[in-house]
Enzyme design. Sequence first.
Site, PDB file in Angstrom:
ATOM      1  NE  ARG A 123      -4.083  -1.846   1.439  1.00 46.56           N
ATOM      2  CZ  ARG A 123      -3.870  -3.205   2.108  1.00 46.56           C
ATOM      3  NH1 ARG A 123      -2.927  -2.846   3.440  1.00 46.56           N
ATOM      4  NH2 ARG A 123      -4.935  -3.823   2.467  1.00 46.56           N
ATOM      5  CE  LYS A 145      -1.065  13.986 -14.251  1.00 47.34           C
ATOM      6  NZ  LYS A 145      -1.080  14.072 -16.106  1.00 47.34           N
ATOM      7  CD  GLU A 187       6.575  16.266 -22.352  1.00 46.38           C
ATOM      8  OE1 GLU A 187       5.605  17.232 -21.930  1.00 46.38           O
ATOM      9  OE2 GLU A 187       6.320  15.217 -22.589  1.00 46.38           O
ATOM     10  CE  LYS A 229       4.728  17.889 -13.755  1.00 44.34           C
ATOM     11  NZ  LYS A 229       4.527  16.018 -14.576  1.00 44.34           N
ATOM     12  CD  GLU A 239      -4.767  16.180 -15.639  1.00 43.67           C
ATOM     13  OE1 GLU A 239      -3.084  15.990 -15.917  1.00 43.67           O
ATOM     14  OE2 GLU A 239      -4.821  15.482 -16.515  1.00 43.67           O
ATOM     15  NE  ARG A 243      -0.469  16.913 -12.871  1.00 42.94           N
ATOM     16  CZ  ARG A 243       0.559  16.226 -12.148  1.00 42.94           C
ATOM     17  NH1 ARG A 243       0.011  16.271 -10.899  1.00 42.94           N
ATOM     18  NH2 ARG A 243       2.044  15.402 -12.355  1.00 42.94           N
ATOM     19  CG  ASN A 247      -1.905  16.407 -20.082  1.00 46.07           C
ATOM     20  OD1 ASN A 247      -0.828  15.538 -20.206  1.00 46.07           O
ATOM     21  ND2 ASN A 247      -2.794  15.806 -19.003  1.00 46.07           N
ATOM     22  CG  HIS A 250       0.742  14.757 -23.683  1.00 46.98           C
ATOM     23  ND1 HIS A 250       1.485  16.793 -23.498  1.00 46.98           N
ATOM     24  CD2 HIS A 250       1.826  14.773 -22.847  1.00 46.98           C
ATOM     25  CE1 HIS A 250       2.576  16.010 -22.731  1.00 46.98           C
ATOM     26  NE2 HIS A 250       2.959  15.442 -22.660  1.00 46.98           N
ATOM     27  CG  HIS A 254      -1.745  11.107 -24.470  1.00 45.64           C
ATOM     28  ND1 HIS A 254      -2.012  10.474 -23.687  1.00 45.64           N
ATOM     29  CD2 HIS A 254       0.319  10.725 -24.649  1.00 45.64           C
ATOM     30  CE1 HIS A 254      -0.655  11.270 -22.678  1.00 45.64           C
ATOM     31  NE2 HIS A 254      -0.215  10.535 -23.176  1.00 45.64           N
ATOM     32  CG  HIS A 267       6.029  10.955 -24.373  1.00 52.39           C
ATOM     33  ND1 HIS A 267       4.639  10.366 -24.587  1.00 52.39           N
ATOM     34  CD2 HIS A 267       6.018  12.090 -23.554  1.00 52.39           C
ATOM     35  CE1 HIS A 267       3.907  11.857 -23.420  1.00 52.39           C
ATOM     36  NE2 HIS A 267       4.835  12.564 -23.055  1.00 52.39           N
TER      37      HIS A 267
HETATM   38  P1  NAD Z   1      13.110   6.722 -21.332  1.00 52.97           P
HETATM   39  O1  NAD Z   1      12.180   6.536 -20.006  1.00 52.97           O
HETATM   40  O2  NAD Z   1      12.174   5.528 -22.734  1.00 52.97           O
HETATM   41  O3  NAD Z   1      13.949   7.085 -22.046  1.00 52.97           O
HETATM   42  C1  NAD Z   1      14.738   7.258 -23.134  1.00 52.97           C
HETATM   43  C2  NAD Z   1      15.835   6.606 -23.310  1.00 52.97           C
HETATM   44  O4  NAD Z   1      17.261   7.153 -22.914  1.00 52.97           O
HETATM   45  C3  NAD Z   1      16.136   4.690 -23.230  1.00 52.97           C
HETATM   46  O5  NAD Z   1      16.414   4.070 -24.395  1.00 52.97           O
HETATM   47  C4  NAD Z   1      16.719   4.603 -21.835  1.00 52.97           C
HETATM   48  O6  NAD Z   1      16.823   3.639 -21.089  1.00 52.97           O
HETATM   49  C5  NAD Z   1      17.370   6.022 -22.370  1.00 52.97           C
HETATM   50  N1  NAD Z   1      18.582   7.162 -20.951  1.00 52.97           N
HETATM   51  C6  NAD Z   1      17.742   7.193 -20.373  1.00 52.97           C
HETATM   52  N2  NAD Z   1      18.648   7.726 -19.665  1.00 52.97           N
HETATM   53  C7  NAD Z   1      20.253   8.173 -20.651  1.00 52.97           C
HETATM   54  C8  NAD Z   1      21.591   8.540 -20.450  1.00 52.97           C
HETATM   55  N3  NAD Z   1      21.463   9.328 -19.432  1.00 52.97           N
HETATM   56  N4  NAD Z   1      22.942   8.306 -21.819  1.00 52.97           N
HETATM   57  C9  NAD Z   1      22.019   7.445 -22.096  1.00 52.97           C
HETATM   58  N5  NAD Z   1      20.817   7.009 -22.426  1.00 52.97           N
HETATM   59  C10 NAD Z   1      20.011   6.753 -20.830  1.00 52.97           C
HETATM   60  O7  NAD Z   1      12.251   7.905 -22.410  1.00 52.97           O
HETATM   61  P2  NAD Z   1      11.931   9.540 -21.754  1.00 52.97           P
HETATM   62  O8  NAD Z   1      11.681  10.582 -22.983  1.00 52.97           O
HETATM   63  O9  NAD Z   1      12.402   9.990 -20.616  1.00 52.97           O
HETATM   64  O10 NAD Z   1      10.582   9.283 -21.233  1.00 52.97           O
HETATM   65  C11 NAD Z   1       9.225   9.011 -21.759  1.00 52.97           C
HETATM   66  C12 NAD Z   1       8.021   8.048 -20.631  1.00 52.97           C
HETATM   67  O11 NAD Z   1       8.050   9.493 -20.138  1.00 52.97           O
HETATM   68  C13 NAD Z   1       6.953   7.960 -21.406  1.00 52.97           C
HETATM   69  O12 NAD Z   1       6.659   6.491 -20.765  1.00 52.97           O
HETATM   70  C14 NAD Z   1       6.267   8.873 -20.925  1.00 52.97           C
HETATM   71  O13 NAD Z   1       4.885   8.191 -20.806  1.00 52.97           O
HETATM   72  C15 NAD Z   1       6.065   9.300 -19.620  1.00 52.97           C
HETATM   73  N6  NAD Z   1       6.314  10.716 -19.131  1.00 52.97           N
HETATM   74  C16 NAD Z   1       5.198  10.725 -17.680  1.00 52.97           C
HETATM   75  C17 NAD Z   1       5.125  12.134 -17.457  1.00 52.97           C
HETATM   76  C18 NAD Z   1       4.723  11.979 -16.127  1.00 52.97           C
HETATM   77  O14 NAD Z   1       4.378  12.361 -15.570  1.00 52.97           O
HETATM   78  N7  NAD Z   1       4.945  10.511 -15.721  1.00 52.97           N
HETATM   79  C19 NAD Z   1       5.085  13.049 -18.240  1.00 52.97           C
HETATM   80  C20 NAD Z   1       5.966  13.082 -18.954  1.00 52.97           C
HETATM   81  C21 NAD Z   1       6.203  11.645 -19.629  1.00 52.97           C
HETATM   82  N1  GLY Z   2       2.715  15.268 -18.216  1.00 56.33           N
HETATM   83  C1  GLY Z   2       1.803  15.731 -17.843  1.00 56.33           C
HETATM   84  C2  GLY Z   2       1.491  15.902 -16.375  1.00 56.33           C
HETATM   85  O1  GLY Z   2       2.392  15.736 -15.034  1.00 56.33           O
HETATM   86  O2  GLY Z   2       0.464  16.165 -15.948  1.00 56.33           O
END
Ligand code: NAD
Ligand code: GLY
Length: 362
Positions: A123, A145, A187, A229, A239, A243, A247, A250, A254, A267
């Site tokens: 939990r 998130k 972003e 942010k 949200e 908030r 997006n 997005h 998405h 992404h």
């Molecule tokens: P990712 O986590 O896939 O990383 C991108 C690539 O870079 C991967 O291959 C990873 O292994 C590599 N990598 C990571 N750090 C590295 C480094 N320092 N050196 C070399 N390679 C490295 O992608 P991302 O763009 O970081 O994240 C995208 C994800 O985040 C999506 O799933 C998206 O939906 C999510 N997201 C979430 C939120 C949220 O609020 N939670 C907001 C925006 C995006």
């Molecule tokens: N990436 C959108 C949010 O965190 O709300």
Amino acid sequence: MASNHTLNVDLGDRSYPIYIGTGLLNQPELLTNHIRGHSALIVTNTTVAPLYLKTIENTLNAANIRINTIALDDGEQFKTIDSVMAIIETLLTQRHDRQTTVIALGGGVVGDIAGFAASIYQRGVHFIQIPTTLLSQVDSSVGGKTGVNHPLGKNMVGAFYQPQCVIADTATLSTLPDRELSAGLAEVIKYGLIHDASFFDWLEQNITGLMEKDNDLLAEAILVSCRTKAKIVEQDERESGIRAILNLGHTFGHAIEATMGYGNWLHGEAVATGMVMATDLSLRQGWIDESVKHRCISLLDKCSLPVSSPPDMSIEQYMDAMAIDKKTVNGTIKFVLLEALGKAIVTSEYDPELLIQTLSKC
Ligand code: NAD
Ligand code: GLY
């Protein structure tokens, strides 16, 4: 060398610091001060582990914290409930109790999966974000998130769950591939478009240096992005209102990610195209002038980001995928649109004919 910064996300008893700067992984106390018990599980992936895991393990070993590690397969296609279950299984088999801390070391995919696992294990156990991509440093590690994808929709299973702290070390960006840097810049540009026209101006002036990974410029862009942010999340953690402006692009993005197959469009790339579509619809509505759309396309283009929709994606595919967007209420799709550069709104008050024009022309 760029100076280091600490920002606070002010959420009452869920408040936490974001540390931003160069060389932070070599400041052990930033991490150890936020570990509650005597054990931790590091969640990373097979790409990031060889680069940065040893440093984190050394820090925790020196602090006498018992550690286990799980390195997930790399990629958006592994952002699944199966990956969450693999983490839970490791926590259980390695006898981690409720005092344990889950540490996410990696990009947004690792952070989203690990955060969700932390939110449901017994939990909820403590969780720390060590984001290593630009995208995760400016966006996904902040705000709580967490979650995973379902084949039918992006981020459809998850929870709001705030970390104990975020450690964004810009030195980790030195190993980041250019395509991933660009995805993160999408972003960053988003914050200018939705909230801060002067930041958008600054990005236009400094985009070459950012693309060349100038450390001071990256730290500044991360700081401004996280500050924006944090300000928005503090007003609307779960949200129910403002908030949602985070997006921008997005809903379209998405749909592209899910339809094209997770991992084929990054992404940030899908968000870049989605932001062009959102500015196009805003322009068709008569809310912004042509120059805003042109400036948006030009800046994204300078980041080598895609600015038009996948050629083989149909209007029907967009409409099907967007129908299960989390902002859709009673079958009405809401969009984040622009009223001006630096001013976004969330609305269902758009002309559906103009939406079809945007989907067919972008
Ligand atoms: P990712 O986590 O896939 O990383 C991108 C690539 O870079 C991967 O291959 C990873 O292994 C590599 N990598 C990571 N750090 C590295 C480094 N320092 N050196 C070399 N390679 C490295 O992608 P991302 O763009 O970081 O994240 C995208 C994800 O985040 C999506 O799933 C998206 O939906 C999510 N997201 C979430 C939120 C949220 O609020 N939670 C907001 C925006 C995006
Ligand atoms: N990436 C959108 C949010 O965190 O709300």
